[in-house]
Design a protein around this motif. Structure first.
Motif, PDB file in Angstrom:
ATOM      1  N   THR A 220       0.820  -1.211   0.000  1.00 37.96           N
ATOM      2  CA  THR A 220       0.000   0.000   0.000  1.00 37.96           C
ATOM      3  C   THR A 220       0.853   1.260   0.000  1.00 37.96           C
ATOM      4  N   VAL A 221       2.030   1.193   0.610  1.00 34.67           N
ATOM      5  CA  VAL A 221       2.892   2.370   0.716  1.00 34.67           C
ATOM      6  C   VAL A 221       3.605   2.667  -0.595  1.00 34.67           C
ATOM      7  N   ARG A 222       4.108   1.641  -1.273  1.00 34.92           N
ATOM      8  CA  ARG A 222       4.984   1.860  -2.423  1.00 34.92           C
ATOM      9  C   ARG A 222       4.338   1.649  -3.778  1.00 34.92           C
ATOM     10  N   ASP A 223       3.288   0.832  -3.864  1.00 35.36           N
ATOM     11  CA  ASP A 223       2.805   0.371  -5.165  1.00 35.36           C
ATOM     12  C   ASP A 223       1.609   1.128  -5.714  1.00 35.36           C
ATOM     13  N   TYR A 231       0.263   1.687  -9.435  1.00 41.32           N
ATOM     14  CA  TYR A 231       1.051   2.538 -10.327  1.00 41.32           C
ATOM     15  C   TYR A 231       1.665   1.683 -11.427  1.00 41.32           C
ATOM     16  N   PHE A 232       1.574   2.149 -12.677  1.00 37.51           N
ATOM     17  CA  PHE A 232       2.077   1.334 -13.781  1.00 37.51           C
ATOM     18  C   PHE A 232       3.552   0.978 -13.594  1.00 37.51           C
ATOM     19  N   TYR A 235       4.561  -2.169 -11.532  1.00 41.92           N
ATOM     20  CA  TYR A 235       4.599  -3.479 -12.171  1.00 41.92           C
ATOM     21  C   TYR A 235       6.033  -3.840 -12.561  1.00 41.92           C
ATOM     22  N   PHE A 236       6.799  -2.850 -13.042  1.00 38.50           N
ATOM     23  CA  PHE A 236       8.196  -3.108 -13.371  1.00 38.50           C
ATOM     24  C   PHE A 236       8.953  -3.552 -12.123  1.00 38.50           C
ATOM     25  N   ALA A 237       8.715  -2.869 -11.001  1.00 40.74           N
ATOM     26  CA  ALA A 237       9.411  -3.213  -9.763  1.00 40.74           C
ATOM     27  C   ALA A 237       8.982  -4.585  -9.245  1.00 40.74           C
ATOM     28  N   ILE A 238       7.699  -4.913  -9.364  1.00 40.68           N
ATOM     29  CA  ILE A 238       7.213  -6.216  -8.901  1.00 40.68           C
ATOM     30  C   ILE A 238       7.841  -7.333  -9.729  1.00 40.68           C
ATOM     31  N   ASP A 274      -6.635  -4.259  -5.666  1.00 42.23           N
ATOM     32  CA  ASP A 274      -6.881  -3.451  -4.477  1.00 42.23           C
ATOM     33  C   ASP A 274      -5.712  -3.575  -3.497  1.00 42.23           C
ATOM     34  N   PRO A 275      -5.529  -2.581  -2.639  1.00 41.42           N
ATOM     35  CA  PRO A 275      -4.434  -2.633  -1.655  1.00 41.42           C
ATOM     36  C   PRO A 275      -4.469  -3.923  -0.835  1.00 41.42           C
TER      37      PRO A 275
END
Length: 332
Positions: A220-223, A231-232, A235-238, A274-275
């Motif tokens: 919830t804090v970063r995504d 945030y689009f 997805y790159f970070a995940i 959802d978060p």
């Protein structure tokens, strides 16, 4: 229209080669580079700015005809690195020329192409030509392709079942058309249906060892972005988080991961969440098997809602032979 129009952001000077284009002179800052998703977020911001300028729409505050917030979402995002510039190779103080051009793609979508070049590189002065991007890319440049769709929430407070809808006044008919040969609709449609960009082995590649999977709890804090959607760029970070875990399972080091050279990265965005949602990422690897791409490697990944199995995104990340991908004896 090649005159300097304004300096909108410190370190950026912006020109308008024509009504569909923006050209920036950019000084790379800490918030634009690194091993994470910052560069992808920055290119996405340039896409929004280019669409806003070309289509006469305030993309940051757009609303549907019935007053709901409308978002220019990312449906397909591709980046191809070059000999000099690649996604994770930028650093503080690099000077770039960034050319962006927006193409019409129906009344609810747009395609934006970008070229990132080292400052001073000898390049044409006119608008960015799709033939250069897709057929004869400059070996020293980085190219990005963004396919965006307008969406709005179907239900208040829910990030599922987002509806396609464009804000009134989205002007697009005056924009150039992208040649059909370069349309992203078919490859991203096939990827959505198959759950992968590689339903068959990529040419010149062979399977590399067993698959890998891991869980991820949506942070919830970063995504999430300011609209409460995933945030689009998250997805790159995940996907990178899952890929790093996969590399570690092979005995590869974090230093090798940081040194990798990404030559081609694609993501298809097919759903939001959802978060707190628990996600599952599946990873397959392909290694260059022929003489054309010795040492190259492709990570083929799918991101799903762990509870329902709903497909949220797929990714393909190809690292070049000089990206230090090999570190597991090449036997796995």
């Amino acid at each position: 229209m090649s005159e300097l129009t304004h300096q909108a952001v410190p370190g950026q000077r912006i020109h308008r080669p024509d009504a569909s284009s923006l050209r920036r002179e950019v000084l790379v800052s800490p918030g634009m580079c690194g091993a994470g998703s910052l560069v992808f977020g920055q290119i996405g911001d340039w896409t929004w700015e280019a669409v806003a300028a070309a289509c006469g729409t305030n993309v940051h505050a757009a609303r549907t005809a019935d007053g709901r917030p409308a978002y220019l979402s990312f449906y397909y995002y591709r980046v191809r690195g070059g000999r000099t510039l690649h996604p994770h190779g930028l650093t503080f103080g690099d000077e770039l020329r960034v050319d962006s051009r927006v193409f019409q793609y129906g009344g609810q979508s747009a395609v934006t192409l970008h070229r990132l070049a080292p400052a001073g590189l000898d390049l044409p002065d006119g608008p960015l030509d799709p033939a250069e991007v897709f057929e004869r890319p400059h070996p020293d440049c980085l190219y990005a392709e963004n396919f965006n769709r307008w969406i709005a929430r179907s239900r208040p407070g829910s990030n599922e079942s987002l509806a396609r809808t464009a804000p009134p006044g989205f002007a697009h008919r005056h924009l150039p058309r992208l040649p059909n040969a370069h349309s992203p609709r078919s490859p991203v449609g096939r990827a959505r249906e198959a759950g992968t960009f590689h339903a068959v082995p990529p040419p010149g590649f062979a399977p590399a060892g067993p698959g890998f999977s891991c869980g991820y709890e949506l942070d919830t804090v970063r995504d999430l972005n300011g609209a409460g959607l995933v945030y689009f760029a998250a997805y790159f970070a995940i996907f990178d988080t899952a890929l790093l875990r996969s590399w570690r399972s092979l005995g590869r080091s974090d230093e090798q991961f940081l040194r990798r050279r990404v030559v081609d990265e694609r993501i298809g965005f097919f759903g939001n969440a959802d978060p707190g949602t628990m996600l599952r990422i599946e990873v397959r690897r392909w290694r260059g098997a022929g003489s054309e791409r010795p040492g190259a490697e492709i990570a083929d990944m799918a991101l799903r809602d762990a509870a329902s199995g709903r497909l949220l995104a797929v990714a393909s990340i190809e690292t070049g032979p000089d990206g230090d991908a090999a570190g597991d004896g090449q036997a796995r």
